[in-house]
Each structure stands twice: as C-alpha cells, then as structure tokens.
Write a protein that holds these residues in place. Structure first.
Motif, short mmCIF file in Angstrom:
data_model
loop_
_atom_site.label_atom_id
_atom_site.label_comp_id
_atom_site.label_asym_id
_atom_site.label_seq_id
_atom_site.Cartn_x
_atom_site.Cartn_y
_atom_site.Cartn_z
N CYS A 53 0.84 -1.19 0.00
CA CYS A 53 0.00 0.00 0.00
C CYS A 53 0.88 1.24 0.00
O CYS A 53 1.88 1.30 0.72
N ASP A 54 0.52 2.21 -0.80
CA ASP A 54 1.19 3.51 -0.76
C ASP A 54 0.76 4.24 0.51
O ASP A 54 -0.29 3.90 1.09
N GLU A 57 -2.97 4.83 1.65
CA GLU A 57 -3.80 4.03 0.76
C GLU A 57 -4.37 2.82 1.51
O GLU A 57 -3.65 2.15 2.24
N ALA A 62 -5.33 -0.22 -2.95
CA ALA A 62 -4.04 -0.73 -3.39
C ALA A 62 -4.18 -1.91 -4.33
O ALA A 62 -3.46 -1.98 -5.34
N GLU A 66 -2.62 -2.11 -7.98
CA GLU A 66 -1.59 -3.12 -8.26
C GLU A 66 -1.98 -4.03 -9.43
O GLU A 66 -1.15 -4.35 -10.27
#
Length: 147
Positions: A53-54, A57, A62, A66
């Motif tokens: 996860c950023d 986020e 995520a 992705e």
C-alpha cells in the motif's frame, strides 16, 4: 474510550499490502512468477498479484492499483477475504481479496515479474510459493462451497 492498541490489531505504522486470488470459470488460480532479483521479497516464487500500500492508501484501493499496474487487469467483483502477515518476507500485513476473471492471461501486458499463468488447485503443491500465500490460498479453497 480506551486508546490502547490490542495485541491482535495492526498499528497504523505497520506496512500493509494486498493480494488477489483471481479464479476463472474452471476454478483455476492466476499466479504470477516473480522476478529473480536480489532485494525483493520472494524472488523466483509463484505468488498472487498484488503489492504494498502507498502511504495513506487502503488495501482495497491498493489491490485495484496493483492489478492494473502489474498486469493491466481490472477485476470487477473483488471481495475482501482476510488478513495475514508475511513474517518471512516483507513483514507486511497482507489483505487477501478474491475475484473472477476469464480472459487469456498470456495476453495481459505484464509489467512486473516473469509470467502469469492459471493453475488448477491440484498443481499448486509442486510450485514454489511463499508460505503465507500458500496458506492464504488453502484457506480460500477450504472455505469455497463444495470444498
């Protein structure tokens, strides 16, 4: 209200990630052969699509990002399943999702890793799969109707 974090609850500072168990109409699972590069978690292992996860986020956001970034894949019926921790690799708390997709995996624009391939569940024991991913897949398969 008690502000202490219970031992079973992940703290906001713990790294998080998300993976998706994608199945097709034949019940096969889409797996991703990871690159064989130093410095990445689980190099040269078959795994599920997903990633970290950023900052800020959620796992649900995520996993959509992705899937698109890694394989140009959009899965409309993603459902959150459960969480586990990758204690031997990235150290992340990983949220598992499940969804279905019936396309040609060989036609996907793979941006990370070596290969995407659907596998029947009975072929999974011979593959090199990270332990937490293998456990998550078994948990998912055991919970399916008719399992």
């Amino acid at each position: 209200m008690d502000s202490r974090t219970l031992p079973d609850e992940p703290s906001a500072a713990e790294p998080r990630g998300a993976v998706a168990i994608i199945t097709n109409r034949r019940g096969e699972l889409l797996l991703h052969l990871r690159d064989d590069l130093a410095g990445i978690a689980w190099p040269d292992h078959w795994s599920l699509l997903g990633g970290g996860c950023d900052p800020g986020e959620t796992p649900a956001v995520a996993i959509v990002r992705e899937l698109d970034e890694e394989a140009g894949l959009t899965v409309g019926d993603l459902a959150e399943l459960f969480e586990t921790k990758d204690t031997d690799g990235s150290g992340q708390i990983i949220t598992f999702f499940a969804g279905t997709w019936d396309g040609n995996e060989q036609a996907l624009p793979l941006a990370e890793g070596v290969e995407l391939q659907f596998f029947a569940p009975e072929h999974l024991p011979v593959l090199t799969i990270p332990p937490f991913i293998r456990h998550g897949i078994h948990r998912y398969l055991a919970a399916r109707p008719g399992a």
